[in-house]
Enzyme design. Structure first.
Site, short mmCIF file in Angstrom:
data_model
loop_
_atom_site.label_atom_id
_atom_site.label_comp_id
_atom_site.label_asym_id
_atom_site.label_seq_id
_atom_site.Cartn_x
_atom_site.Cartn_y
_atom_site.Cartn_z
CG HIS A 222 1.35 3.09 2.51
ND1 HIS A 222 1.43 3.26 1.15
CD2 HIS A 222 0.84 1.84 2.69
CE1 HIS A 222 0.98 2.18 0.53
NE2 HIS A 222 0.61 1.30 1.44
CG ASP B 76 3.95 5.40 1.00
OD1 ASP B 76 4.56 4.44 1.50
OD2 ASP B 76 2.82 5.30 0.47
CB SER C 241 -1.54 -0.15 -0.55
OG SER C 241 -0.24 -0.66 -0.42
#
Length: 284
Positions: free
Chosen positions: A262, A229, A152
């Site tokens: 995620h 996600d 991320s």
């Protein structure tokens, strides 16, 4: 103020050890912690290559070590894992903890230029201070053989740091990276506050912008992205990065993984592939 790292915990895992260290960082102006996973050593004089992991928003140096399961393959491949924190801590700058996506736990791996956030220099900490600290204090590490990956915000950090320092890192990979931060809300908020309003300055920390300038990439860039996600379409934008790689003729393997989100459950599922990807580049 002790710049030399002191060990604060040690836990055996897969024949090696997770060790946590604390030190004062002159770059950030505060005490910092980081984790190292040392695989079992074949001999006292053996030197290990290093693989840096950069974590995402709200994380510390602990999340990856506790949740990813990366140590299993790092142990068999003989690779040291280094997990730093995600921002300076304890500086008590006004507003530093007001939101989860900016300030503490959200350093974005850049060097802030705005006076208020001048201690937020995670780029220099990761690229300069930490490797030097490791070289000086851990003779069993060969920091000239290094690769970098992350998740991320940390995937953004890994990609941008790699592209700007192709001489320092053998390979890069990322899980669900913020691949085009100048065009997403997380990036725009962070860059406005850390770097000011001049958008030309932002491009120096945007993987999609950088890939057109620094495209002499030897090892294929590996990215895994879950298609369930919730941040995929408004924050992460891997398709923009893919387009830029295609234009610059940069080798990219972008794998859209059906049904994954995620989280660290996703990371743990594909972490072995990433460690092996880096092992291949580090052992050449």
């Amino acid at each position: 103020m002790e710049t030399k790292p002191s060990e604060i915990s040690s836990t055996k895992m897969f024949g090696g050890y997770n060790k946590r260290y604390k030190h004062f960082s002159p770059t950030l102006g505060c005490s910092m912690t980081f984790h190292i996973y040392f695989p079992p050593s074949p001999s006292p004089s053996h030197k290990f290559p290093v693989l840096y992991w950069l974590s995402g928003l709200t994380c510390t140096d602990e999340n990856f070590i506790a949740k990813s399961g990366a140590q299993r393959v790092a142990s068999t491949e003989g690779i040291v894992l280094i997990a730093p924190d995600t921002s300076p801590r304890g500086l008590n700058v006004e507003g530093e903890a007001d939101s989860w996506d900016f300030g503490v736990g959200a350093g974005f791996y850049l060097n802030a230029t705005q006076e208020k956030w001048k201690n937020w220099r995670m780029y220099d900490y990761v690229v300069k201070e930490l490797p030097k600290l490791l070289t000086e204090n851990f003779p069993q590490l060969d920091t000239s053989k290094a690769s970098i990956f992350g998740h991320s915000m940390g995937g953004h950090g890994a990609l941008t740091i790699y592209l700007k320092n192709l001489d320092k890192y053998k390979s890069v990979s990322a899980f669900s990276p913020v691949a085009n931060p100048i065009n997403c809300p997380w990036g725009q908020k962070a860059f406005t506050n850390y770097l000011g309003s001049n958008k030309a300055d932002w491009e120096g920390y945007d993987a999609t912008s950088l890939v057109s300038k620094f495209h002499d990439v030897s090892a294929t860039i590996l990215i895994d992205q879950g298609d369930e996600d919730k941040f995929l379409h408004d924050q992460l934008l891997p398709d923009k990065f893919e387009e830029a790689c295609r234009s610059a003729n940069v080798p990219l393997l972008l794998r859209l993984q059906p049904g994954y989100d995620h989280s660290y459950f996703f990371i743990a599922t594909f972490i072995d592939d990433h460690i092996r990807h880096h092992a291949q580049a580090l052992k050449v």
